[in-house]
Structures are given as C-alpha cells and as structure tokens.
Design an enzyme around this catalytic site. Sequence first.
Site, mmCIF file in Angstrom:
data_model
loop_
_atom_site.group_PDB
_atom_site.id
_atom_site.type_symbol
_atom_site.label_atom_id
_atom_site.label_comp_id
_atom_site.label_asym_id
_atom_site.label_seq_id
_atom_site.Cartn_x
_atom_site.Cartn_y
_atom_site.Cartn_z
ATOM 1 N N HIS A 20 8.099 -1.646 -14.956
ATOM 2 C CA HIS A 20 9.394 -1.916 -14.345
ATOM 3 C C HIS A 20 10.527 -1.192 -15.054
ATOM 4 O O HIS A 20 11.689 -1.478 -14.798
ATOM 5 C CB HIS A 20 9.689 -3.427 -14.351
ATOM 6 C CG HIS A 20 8.646 -4.251 -13.675
ATOM 7 N ND1 HIS A 20 7.490 -4.649 -14.299
ATOM 8 C CD2 HIS A 20 8.582 -4.749 -12.417
ATOM 9 C CE1 HIS A 20 6.750 -5.348 -13.457
ATOM 10 N NE2 HIS A 20 7.389 -5.429 -12.310
ATOM 11 N N ALA A 30 0.875 -1.174 0.000
ATOM 12 C CA ALA A 30 0.000 0.000 0.000
ATOM 13 C C ALA A 30 0.909 1.219 0.000
ATOM 14 O O ALA A 30 1.358 1.673 1.052
ATOM 15 C CB ALA A 30 -0.914 -0.015 1.224
ATOM 16 N N ASP A 48 7.784 2.848 -11.173
ATOM 17 C CA ASP A 48 6.538 2.788 -11.939
ATOM 18 C C ASP A 48 5.332 2.501 -11.051
ATOM 19 O O ASP A 48 4.198 2.818 -11.412
ATOM 20 C CB ASP A 48 6.611 1.681 -12.992
ATOM 21 C CG ASP A 48 7.904 1.669 -13.787
ATOM 22 O OD1 ASP A 48 8.974 1.658 -13.151
ATOM 23 O OD2 ASP A 48 7.846 1.654 -15.021
ATOM 24 N N PRO A 60 0.313 5.256 -6.800
ATOM 25 C CA PRO A 60 -0.699 5.304 -5.742
ATOM 26 C C PRO A 60 -0.298 6.183 -4.552
ATOM 27 O O PRO A 60 -1.162 6.632 -3.803
ATOM 28 C CB PRO A 60 -0.830 3.834 -5.314
ATOM 29 C CG PRO A 60 -0.436 3.065 -6.522
ATOM 30 C CD PRO A 60 0.664 3.862 -7.149
#
Length: 690
Positions: free
Chosen positions: A491, A419, A448, A452
């Site tokens: 990636h 997370a 990459d 979030p």
Amino acid sequence: KLVKPKSLIMTQKRKFTLDNTDKETLKKWYSLMTLGRQIDEKAPNYLKQALGWSYHAPYAGHDGIQLAIGQVFNRETDFLFPYYRDMLTAISAGLTAEEIILNGLSKADDPASGGRHMSNHFAKPEWNIQNVSSATGNHTLHAVGTARGIKRYDAKGIAISSQGESSTSEGYVFEAINGASNEKLPVLFVFQDNQYGISVPQKDQSANRRAAENYRGIRNLKIIYCDGKSVFNSMNAMYEAREHIEKHGEPVIVHANCVRIHSHSNSDRHELYRDDNERHCVSLSDPLVRFRVQLIHSGKFTEDELDALDAEAKKTISAAHKKVIKAADPSPDSIFDFVLPEAYKAEKYPEGLHDGTKGKPMKFIQALNETLKDEFRKNPDTYIWGQDVANKDKGGIFNVTKGMQQEFGKERVFNAPIAEDYIMGTANGMSRFNDKIRIVVEGAEFADYFWPAMEQLVETSHDYWRSNGAFSPNVVIRLASGGYIGGGLYHSQTIEGALATFPGLRIVYPSYADDAAGLLRTAMRSQGPTVFLEPKALYNDPLAETVVPDDFEVPFGKARIRRSGSDLSIITYGNTTHMAVQVADRISDETGKEIEVLDIRSLIPLDKEAIVATVKKTSRVLVVHEEKVFAGFGGELASIVAEEAFEYLDAPVKRVGSTFTPVGFNRILEKAILPNADKIYAAAMEILEF
C-alpha cells in the site's frame, strides 16, 4: 450513440450436410481450403530461402474449424481475434493469398502490422480482424471488452476469440470467460484442441482431457463440442453458437477437436516427443484429404474438377508470390512512427499554467472527482470501472469516484471483479469497438496491486506501434501511488520506474490539485494510454490544495516551476515536491540561498527543455523522488543532466529517494526507508557547499 451496422440475425436452422449443401458453396469451401493448405506448406520454404516467415505455426489438422470460423465471421458487424495458427481462419474470412504472404514476409504493406509484428499473426483492421499478441490466449480479454462495447451500444455483432486449448490454462482466460458470463456478453470463444501445447500434452495441462470442461458449471455459458477436422460438424457448431449468442445474449465456448499434423512451429521438432505411430495416425486424419474424398464419393465433384481447383489455387499463390517478392520492406526510418498517438492539445491553458485568480480552492481528491464528473458530462462515450468504485455511496477505496454511479448510471460506472488483468484487458478491448470511446480504469486499489495486470498493460503499450497505427487503446489507468500512510509493502510503493521502460505509455504524476485536474482532463481527451499516478498521501493534504480554474488543462511534457531560484535546482515530482519546497524555504531563511523547485509533472513525455534550462540557471542539481534511488526514474533525469547540460554544472548531480528495500509497515521502518525533508535538506546543503 455509437452504433455499428446491424446484421441479420442468423436464421440457419437446418444442419449442414454434404447432401443439402449446394455445389457452389462446396466449391468455395474447397477452394479456400486448398489455397490455405498450399500456402501453409509453402511457408517453410521462404525461411529456407532466407526470404522471411521465420515464425510459422502450421494449421494442418485444424482445417474444418478454421474454415467455419471465417465463414461465420461477418466483417460488417463482428470482431475477430485470431491466434497465430489461424491462417485458414484469416483466408476464410476474406484475406487474399497476397495479404497472407505479405504478412509472412513482413513487408511494409502487410495489412496486419507493416512488418512490425511476428509473421503468422494475421489481421485486417478495416474488417475488424484484430492484430493480437504472441502471448497465447491474451486476446480473450480483448474480445470480452469488445463484446461489452457491442452490448452497450446495442449492436448486433459478436466478438470471436480463437485460440489453442493450452492457452486456456492461463489465468486471464478464466478471467475473460468468468467476466463474459457474469456480464452476459456476446462473445464466442473457440478452443482449437490439438492436445498439445508445443511439446506439452493436454494431460499435463489439466485433469480434464477436454479443456472446455474446466469451465463447466459457470452460469450463462453454453459449451458446444465439435469435430474440428470435419467441415460440416464445425460449420454446424459455429452457426449454432452464433444463433445462441444472438438469441440469448450470452457467451459460448466451441471446443473443436483437432489434430496437429506437423510440428508446433518451424522452430520445433515434434519427432523429439511424438513417435512414428502417433505422427502417422494424425496424418491419416488430414481434414483436407477427408473433405476431398467426401466430395468425390458424393458424386458432386470429379477428381479432375478438384484437381483444377488445386491448380487454380497454385496459380493464385504464384501470382501473389511474384508481387510480394517485389514489395517494399519497412523503412528503418519508420521505427519512431506510431509509438504514441498525438495527444489532445490544450487550448485554454497551452502551458498548463494559471495565475490563481480564477476558479475555486480544491483539495487533490476533489479536483480528481470534479474533473471526472465534468468530462463524463461532456462526453457520453466515457466509462469508468475498477474495484470498489461504484458501491452505493462509496466511490473507490479513497472515494475518488464518489457520486459518479448515481449521476451517470450503472452502464457507465460499474464495479469489476477483483481481477486486475480483466480490468485492464477489457478496457483495451472495449476501446476497439469505436475510437470515440474513452475509458478510465481504477487499475487496482493501490498501485502495488497492479502487477497482475502488467501483462495487459504491456499489450496496451505497444498496440499502436504493433498495429502500424491502426489501433490505439484510449485508456486512462488511475493508480493510487506512494507511501507516507503507514501502509507497508502493498500500500506504499511506487512503480513508475518499472512502467517507464515500456514505450507507448504516457506517465504523469501530479503534486497539486490543479495539476491533477489538468492532467486528468488532458489524459481523458487524448488518444492512447496514460498511466495516471496519484500520490494518495496528498488526497486530503492542505499542502496540495490549490485554486483550480474551470476546464483547466495541463499538456503532457510540460514541467512547472513551483519555486524560483538561482543557486540550486531540485528536480522532483509527486509527494516529494512539497518536501522540496519546504526545504527550499528553510535554506533561504538560513543561508539566503535560493533554490528552484522544478515539478516535472509528466514523466513520459518529459520536458527535457525545462530540465536543461533550470540547470543552466543554477548550475547545481538535486534529483528527488519517492521511488528507490537504485534503478529509479531519477537515474534517467540525472543522465539527461549529465548528457545534455554537463558544461553548466558546478557540482556533481545527487539523488535522494527510497532505500533499495521494500517499504516497511511500522512507521519507524517507513521513515527510515522513504525520503523526507531532512534527507533532502542534507543533500541540498552538501551540493551547495561543494
């Protein structure tokens, strides 16, 4: 050890009722409530008079729970994260009418931000009342991080996060509550539920009518429901929550049922989505009126006594108003203050250079690993967490943190949930516990995957400026960046161009082992956030191996000439630095032309002087980086050359970088997309022949 002052564990076992609460306490509570309500009702008038308070979210209907939050808060030990509707919370916690109005009118002496942040965002850093974001619920992660600090240092306070129920629909709120319960942290989440998110009713937010039910079933988490309109019910719930946290060391949600009597804010018109009957019904539930009636019916107060308290509050507000109206506004000259705190000043290597005779040869990855360990040994208040960083003998996806948990223990080196927002947000929060703390996070396994966490990175970038210099997150965000490994879309991409648009971040991108060690050491010793981008293709590449002196330091904003020349300057960083050196050697062998390779190392701050100096020296410039040419960071470098060194140019400035496409997985596609030595060579020859 950094230890906050210890508070007395709550021993309030009795329940607050009208009968067993003494008159002085009731008087104090009513005085706070009437003071707050009068300011709440006065705030829109300032906007009508064009004096300020252009954002105001009225709290009327939340009175009981907000009074209780402020009364339970202990400024000596606790950390309070109020949201934009928490005016009475702030007043109950101790802010004066003058401080509230200073904030509303965005004056220079506003204790929350000096007028830099939106009005109705109340804070007082010296009391641990935190300056929080306008992004609703964002601060739940910060509260969890602060609670981690409280637990790590065995302090006896708690972190209190207050928010509306609609903000609990945000994913990062779930991350915060899930993480707090997993780590068993002393944090109290207050949901002030008025059943509306601006105009969106709760039924459009979730299937559960009560937002806290969405968290039912999580272990190590207690949920307490209360009537947020009732002073006594709210007070009992908040004291019960605190007692539970201090006894069991686990988080609590207090879900307070409230009503919103007025519109969401002064830019909202609730009559457009609430009918007359609904608005009439909520006005009948006014907590202040309810409390006043209770006090009079109990016989403890007469109407005249309460009228006198109302008049006293009015007088207090009038005096505060007169002072604030005359208070200074922020100065336009102050806008550049507190963008970034002053960085650690390199002492042994002030220019970030060495002669290569002292130290030992290291690969890029070894330099990172040994520097992390060295700084952890020197500063016991240093921590690192992230995904996959501390699992037996493994240390991250690339083993950069290998051996760290074994040496420094699980308290300082530990895994985080998958997370990214949680990783970043709790780093911001834990650094609030004490400014001596230094935190390194592996923000995502690959750069990459960092997207979030961008919401939390944005917060981190402007915390220092927004708080008027009161708080800066001391966090290093390590990200494995770039391609040349056949990794494809998630990636292989670079993100520095996007990150460089946010003031308040340092961004570094070393190309060699010595610079990796030196920049990481400086970042970990500095105040403020640093994004540390690591070209992962170079981790074990012999090209990046160098001698690394002990305790090597590289200051921010100092470029390094990796190859001297007089006929063309290649300005570069990261993976392409080595390609540029190879091209320079090839052209020298073929033509006798000498190309200078300037490795900027530090993107923000940037060494403009070195850039201008190399242009003066060679009069021809090629900007090379792995990032996309279109909208990439190289555009900024080319612009600096054009604006500040145009008179020295003998040829147009060219750029080499990636195509304006994602990075493909197939090696054929990757080669076509990413820059390489052949592409750099062709561009360099074109400039030389101009």
